[in-house]
Motif scaffolding. Structure first.
Motif, short mmCIF file in Angstrom:
data_model
loop_
_atom_site.label_atom_id
_atom_site.label_comp_id
_atom_site.label_asym_id
_atom_site.label_seq_id
_atom_site.Cartn_x
_atom_site.Cartn_y
_atom_site.Cartn_z
N PRO A 178 13.66 0.11 4.19
CA PRO A 178 13.73 0.17 2.72
C PRO A 178 14.52 -0.98 2.11
CG PRO A 178 14.07 2.36 3.65
CD PRO A 178 14.07 1.40 4.80
N ASN A 179 15.58 -1.44 2.80
CA ASN A 179 16.38 -2.54 2.26
C ASN A 179 15.58 -3.85 2.19
OD1 ASN A 179 18.67 -1.14 1.67
ND2 ASN A 179 19.88 -1.92 3.37
N LEU A 188 8.44 -10.59 0.86
CA LEU A 188 7.43 -9.76 1.52
C LEU A 188 6.05 -10.03 0.92
CD1 LEU A 188 9.16 -6.29 2.00
CD2 LEU A 188 8.40 -7.85 3.80
N ARG A 189 6.01 -10.22 -0.39
CA ARG A 189 4.73 -10.49 -1.03
C ARG A 189 4.18 -11.85 -0.58
NH1 ARG A 189 3.42 -6.61 -4.41
NH2 ARG A 189 5.06 -5.30 -5.29
N LEU A 207 7.08 3.88 -1.32
CA LEU A 207 7.46 4.25 -2.69
C LEU A 207 8.22 3.11 -3.37
CD1 LEU A 207 8.57 7.96 -2.14
CD2 LEU A 207 6.44 7.17 -3.20
N LYS A 208 9.11 2.47 -2.62
CA LYS A 208 9.89 1.36 -3.20
C LYS A 208 8.98 0.18 -3.56
CE LYS A 208 14.55 2.03 -1.30
NZ LYS A 208 15.26 1.93 -2.59
N LEU A 209 8.03 -0.13 -2.68
CA LEU A 209 7.14 -1.25 -2.95
C LEU A 209 6.28 -0.98 -4.18
CD1 LEU A 209 6.30 -4.05 -1.83
CD2 LEU A 209 4.41 -2.89 -0.68
N GLU A 220 -2.46 4.50 -3.63
CA GLU A 220 -3.39 3.68 -4.41
C GLU A 220 -2.88 2.25 -4.52
OE1 GLU A 220 -6.45 4.63 -5.36
OE2 GLU A 220 -5.88 6.40 -4.16
N TYR A 221 -1.58 2.09 -4.61
CA TYR A 221 -0.99 0.76 -4.73
C TYR A 221 -1.23 -0.06 -3.47
CZ TYR A 221 2.49 -2.79 -5.97
OH TYR A 221 3.12 -3.98 -6.27
N LEU A 222 -1.02 0.54 -2.31
CA LEU A 222 -1.19 -0.20 -1.05
C LEU A 222 -2.63 -0.63 -0.82
CD1 LEU A 222 1.12 1.69 1.50
CD2 LEU A 222 1.47 -0.56 0.49
#
Length: 313
Positions: A178-179, A188-189, A207-209, A220-222
């Motif tokens: 998560p960190n 990461l992007r 959830l964080k991403l 849905e985001y992933l």
């Protein structure tokens, strides 16, 4: 380097529980001093190494690129990697002058793992450690998200992804922690680029991403960044997206002792499955069994016979 500790000790050391925190050599040495009278379980590690070892133990063929220093820890690392049957750049490249990175893993009675990492020379992973022809001959490239915390490591991951894309090699990323998502999202992007073939994440990372509290929204985001993905949910099992549908993988009920390496084992078993004739659902079931098995013991590694027994369970 893994130790059993109390939550009170973590508080006393002012260490954030349940996540990975980077530290310098002096800080890590101070923590090691507090732990010197405790039993330590050592293994060659790193998120990607744990996953690659799992694939090798199951019977898959892997190649692992990494960087170690010319010290006692580096020698142990290479020997342990070879004992696990993993081919590596270290077999043809000499270790560099410097200190091999170490991760102190502190396991509390609730089976949670807290990691403090001094990257050492590992933080200087570069294109020199890549063996392009081995990557080009592979079916999958697996990258760990922890690389994002090192400028050269991130650059190497991006270059690896670009080589893989040009060679028709499928690309996979584990978000790792998560960190990493919270503090290194932009990097990461960059590693994700225009999209990947597969992403591994635990629920917190997903959830964080996605910047949401709703798992359905994270799913849905992933889908925007990966052809497929797996979201691990601990005792709730996992979700696998195969490009068409989301598959709910049931958990395996066990008493957790130590969750170190659970996500890495899941990724390794899943990748073994989809490269050895299994559907995404079958691979998810194998990964669920494998990660459930690893948390019942202390340490990030199972004996090879225990891992292979999972294939006939």
């Amino acid at each position: 380097m893994e130790f059993e500790v109390s939550s009170e000790l973590l508080q006393d050391l002012k260490i954030d529980k349940g996540v990975m925190t980077l530290m310098d050599e002096e800080q890590q040495h101070a923590v090691l001093e507090r732990l010197k009278d405790r039993h330590c379980k050592k293994s060659c590690g790193g998120s990607a190494a744990n996953a690659i070892v799992a694939i090798s133990q199951l019977g898959g063929r892997c190649f692992y690129s990494c960087k170690i220093g010319n010290d006692e820890t580096g020698s142990f690392y290479l020997e342990d990697l070879l004992r696990c049957g993993v081919d590596t750049n270290l077999q043809t490249q000499d270790p560099s002058p410097g200190i091999t990175g170490k991760c102190l893993v502190m396991v509390t009675p609730d089976a949670d793992r807290t990691m403090n990492t001094f990257l050492g020379i590992t933080g200087e992973l570069s294109l020199d450690e890549l063996i392009p022809e081995r990557l080009e001959a592979s079916e999958y490239l697996y990258m760990e998200g922890y690389l994002v915390s090192s400028p050269t490591g991130k650059a190497t991951a991006i270059a690896s992804r670009e080589i893989a894309e040009k060679s028709g090699v499928k690309t996979v990323l584990s978000l790792s922690d998560p960190n990493m998502v919270e503090f290194f999202e932009a990097g990461l992007r960059e590693m994700i680029g225009s999209g990947l073939d597969f992403i591994f994440a635990n629920e917190s990372e997903a959830l964080k991403l996605a910047k949401t509290a709703e798992l359905s929204e994270a799913v849905e985001y992933l889908k925007q960044f990966a052809q497929g993905f797996a979201i691990t949910r601990g005792s709730k099992g996992s979700l696998v997206f195969d490009g068409q549908k989301v598959i709910d993988i049931a958990p395996v009920a066990v008493k957790a002792v130590d969750t170190v390496g659970a996500g890495d084992m899941y990724a390794g078993a899943f990748l073994y499955g989809i490269t050895h004739g299994m559907s995404f659902e079958e691979a998810g079931i194998l990964a669920s069994r494998a990660s459930a098995k690893i948390v019942t013991q202390f340490g990030p590694r199972l004996a090879t016979e225990e891992v292979q027994a999972l294939l006939t369970a």
